[in-house]
Design a protein around this motif. Structure first.
Motif, mmCIF file in Angstrom:
data_model
loop_
_atom_site.group_PDB
_atom_site.id
_atom_site.type_symbol
_atom_site.label_atom_id
_atom_site.label_comp_id
_atom_site.label_asym_id
_atom_site.label_seq_id
_atom_site.Cartn_x
_atom_site.Cartn_y
_atom_site.Cartn_z
ATOM 1 N N PRO A 55 0.697 -1.198 0.001
ATOM 2 C CA PRO A 55 0.076 0.059 -0.075
ATOM 3 C C PRO A 55 0.897 1.386 0.004
ATOM 4 N N LEU A 56 1.990 1.183 0.617
ATOM 5 C CA LEU A 56 2.946 2.417 0.824
ATOM 6 C C LEU A 56 3.388 2.735 -0.751
ATOM 7 N N HIS A 57 3.634 1.760 -1.418
ATOM 8 C CA HIS A 57 4.233 2.109 -2.758
ATOM 9 C C HIS A 57 3.459 2.006 -3.982
ATOM 10 N N TYR A 58 2.079 1.818 -3.650
ATOM 11 C CA TYR A 58 0.892 1.702 -4.648
ATOM 12 C C TYR A 58 0.742 2.967 -5.477
ATOM 13 N N PRO A 59 0.540 4.307 -4.711
ATOM 14 C CA PRO A 59 0.445 5.478 -5.142
ATOM 15 C C PRO A 59 1.585 5.962 -6.302
ATOM 16 N N THR A 60 2.895 5.433 -6.028
ATOM 17 C CA THR A 60 4.101 5.651 -7.190
ATOM 18 C C THR A 60 4.360 4.904 -8.015
ATOM 19 N N ARG A 61 3.851 3.511 -7.665
ATOM 20 C CA ARG A 61 3.770 2.508 -8.938
ATOM 21 C C ARG A 61 2.621 2.456 -9.782
ATOM 22 N N MET A 62 1.502 2.435 -9.321
ATOM 23 C CA MET A 62 0.338 2.369 -10.194
ATOM 24 C C MET A 62 -0.402 3.717 -10.491
ATOM 25 N N THR A 63 0.647 4.594 -11.514
ATOM 26 C CA THR A 63 0.323 5.914 -11.853
ATOM 27 C C THR A 63 -0.818 5.768 -12.819
ATOM 28 N N PRO A 64 -1.392 6.891 -13.147
ATOM 29 C CA PRO A 64 -2.279 7.062 -14.205
ATOM 30 C C PRO A 64 -1.443 6.557 -15.564
ATOM 31 N N ALA A 65 -0.383 7.241 -15.847
ATOM 32 C CA ALA A 65 0.379 6.617 -17.155
ATOM 33 C C ALA A 65 0.567 5.439 -17.091
ATOM 34 N N LEU A 66 0.813 4.643 -15.955
ATOM 35 C CA LEU A 66 1.086 3.231 -15.971
ATOM 36 C C LEU A 66 -0.370 2.492 -16.537
ATOM 37 N N CYS A 67 -1.459 2.971 -15.939
ATOM 38 C CA CYS A 67 -2.555 2.398 -16.141
ATOM 39 C C CYS A 67 -3.056 2.414 -17.466
ATOM 40 N N VAL A 68 -2.610 3.695 -18.302
ATOM 41 C CA VAL A 68 -3.016 3.822 -19.605
ATOM 42 C C VAL A 68 -2.096 2.658 -20.343
ATOM 43 N N LYS A 69 -0.956 2.792 -20.028
ATOM 44 C CA LYS A 69 0.248 1.682 -21.029
ATOM 45 C C LYS A 69 -0.662 0.435 -20.670
ATOM 46 N N ILE A 70 -0.901 0.013 -19.506
ATOM 47 C CA ILE A 70 -1.423 -1.415 -19.298
ATOM 48 C C ILE A 70 -2.488 -1.767 -19.919
ATOM 49 N N ALA A 71 -3.547 -0.675 -19.956
ATOM 50 C CA ALA A 71 -4.734 -0.824 -20.750
ATOM 51 C C ALA A 71 -4.396 -1.017 -22.134
ATOM 52 N N VAL A 72 -3.673 0.116 -22.849
ATOM 53 C CA VAL A 72 -3.101 -0.132 -24.200
ATOM 54 C C VAL A 72 -2.575 -1.511 -24.610
ATOM 55 N N GLY A 73 -1.728 -2.078 -23.742
ATOM 56 C CA GLY A 73 -1.037 -3.109 -23.911
ATOM 57 C C GLY A 73 -2.001 -4.230 -23.791
ATOM 58 N N CYS A 74 -3.184 -4.456 -23.094
ATOM 59 C CA CYS A 74 -3.938 -5.324 -23.036
ATOM 60 C C CYS A 74 -4.856 -5.461 -24.198
ATOM 61 N N TRP A 75 -5.245 -4.420 -24.808
ATOM 62 C CA TRP A 75 -6.016 -4.107 -26.129
ATOM 63 C C TRP A 75 -5.039 -4.601 -27.094
ATOM 64 N N LEU A 76 -3.945 -4.232 -27.584
ATOM 65 C CA LEU A 76 -3.010 -4.403 -28.497
ATOM 66 C C LEU A 76 -2.599 -6.136 -28.616
ATOM 67 N N GLY A 77 -2.419 -6.515 -27.009
ATOM 68 C CA GLY A 77 -1.965 -7.985 -27.076
ATOM 69 C C GLY A 77 -3.310 -8.900 -27.508
ATOM 70 N N GLY A 78 -4.572 -8.492 -26.993
ATOM 71 C CA GLY A 78 -5.753 -9.219 -27.265
ATOM 72 C C GLY A 78 -5.918 -9.115 -29.027
ATOM 73 N N LEU A 79 -5.867 -8.008 -29.648
ATOM 74 C CA LEU A 79 -6.111 -7.846 -30.873
ATOM 75 C C LEU A 79 -5.224 -8.728 -31.958
ATOM 76 N N ALA A 80 -4.079 -8.671 -31.240
ATOM 77 C CA ALA A 80 -3.246 -9.548 -32.060
ATOM 78 C C ALA A 80 -3.075 -10.927 -31.834
ATOM 79 N N GLY A 81 -3.714 -11.341 -30.920
ATOM 80 C CA GLY A 81 -3.718 -12.746 -30.284
ATOM 81 C C GLY A 81 -4.117 -13.935 -31.389
ATOM 82 N N PRO A 82 -5.409 -13.632 -31.961
ATOM 83 C CA PRO A 82 -5.997 -14.964 -32.742
ATOM 84 C C PRO A 82 -5.406 -14.800 -34.431
ATOM 85 N N VAL A 83 -4.489 -13.953 -34.446
ATOM 86 C CA VAL A 83 -4.303 -13.629 -36.162
ATOM 87 C C VAL A 83 -3.569 -14.735 -36.606
#
Length: 312
Positions: free
Chosen positions: A129-157
């Motif tokens: 919990p002490l490291h959560y605000p510095t690790r899970m930043t808004p910028a990281l959340c966006v990167k993770i979300a984009v990565g999830c979408w790109l990885g999913g869309l490329a998966g069944p090709v």
């Protein structure tokens, strides 16, 4: 079969639930109501999180993306299922079938990755919990979300590419409620061992790997929660991930049995029932799980309804 002895199938007939032909109108009404509720419920959660600044946190960002994802995930199959329930000609073109498979599996893979990201978010929030605000930043959340979408869309090709080159010479009846790899592969006029193996390897890596990551996160979460001295503290910590864990159990409980296997022959009714769980029921239940079990979302809904003048 030699190439000169077959003509390529241009469309498939989706049989759906052949044993329930006498209640098609009832099934249409039931499925339509479920789909309508799914759309409204997931859209409500997405809009509430978007409009309420108090919910602009990593956890609720992922919840809103999951709700948006469910809208596309259900749109890949349910509208065609509704159409088939009313139509005597339950056909879908060869290209349309491949597109349905692609979007269903790519969005399903995106959901696997997103649920894994949500488990990691809960792990950081509860175990560090002490490291959560510095690790899970808004910028990281966006990167993770984009990565999830790109990885999913490329998966069944790769799988789609292999299926598109298979010869289909008839019969063209798909023994399922929508187009999917196993029932389509069973109709090919050639050996599909390579396709089945690739499908198994891809699904095993995608589904098992994400499930094990989620499992490892929850093992550490449970250990941390058990170390909290007060009962109230334990309850509060676990309540933040109870909804996510419920969704994970329902979703993975069905897709693990459906896709992580090598057999090409299996119970058709069993597969249809599993398909209903992960393609219809899980997206339908998600809004209820996240709203009914989540005090913050319920309060946010009330605030938005008050702003709109619906509640006083």
């Amino acid at each position: 079969m030699k190439p000169g002895n077959w003509s390529q199938v241009t469309e498939f007939i989706i049989l759906g639930f052949p044993l329930l032909q006498g209640v098609q109108a009832f099934l249409f009404l039931l499925l339509f109501l479920i789909y309508l509720t799914t759309i409204l419920g997931n859209l409500l959660i997405f809009l509430v999180v978007f409009l309420d600044s108090r919910l602009h946190t990593p956890m609720y960002l992922f919840v809103s993306i999951l709700s948006l994802l469910e809208l596309g995930y259900t749109a890949a199959t349910i509208p065609k299922m509704l159409s088939n329930l009313l139509s005597e000609k339950k056909t879908i073109s060869f290209s349309g079938c491949l597109l349905q498979i692609y979007f269903f599996h790519s969005l399903g893979a995106t959901e696997c990755y997103l649920l894994t990201a949500m488990a990691y978010d809960r792990y950081l929030a509860i175990c560090q919990p002490l490291h959560y605000p510095t690790r899970m930043t808004p910028a990281l959340c966006v990167k993770i979300a984009v990565g999830c979408w790109l990885g999913g869309l490329a998966g069944p090709v790769a799988e789609i590419s292999l299926v598109s080159h298979l010869p289909f010479c008839g019969p063209n009846h798909i023994q399922h409620i929508f187009c999917d790899f196993p029932p389509v592969l069973s109709l090919a006029c050639t050996d599909t061992s390579i396709n089945v193996l690739v499908d198994f390897v891809v699904n095993s890596c995608k589904i098992l790997a994400t499930f094990l990551l989620i499992l490892s996160s929850y093992v550490q979460i449970i250990c941390t929660v058990l170390s909290i001295p007060s009962v109230a503290g334990k309850r509060k910590a676990f309540s933040t991930c109870a909804s996510h864990l419920t969704v994970v159990l329902i979703f993975y409980g069905s897709i693990l049995f459906m896709y992580v296997r090598l057999k090409k022959s299996y119970s058709l009714d069993y597969d249809r029932a599993l398909a209903v769980v992960y393609s219809v029921l899980t997206p339908f239940l998600n809004p209820f799980i996240y709203s009914l079990r989540n005090k913050e979302i319920k309060e946010a809904v009330r605030r938005q309804l008050k702003k709109m003048g619906i509640l006083k």
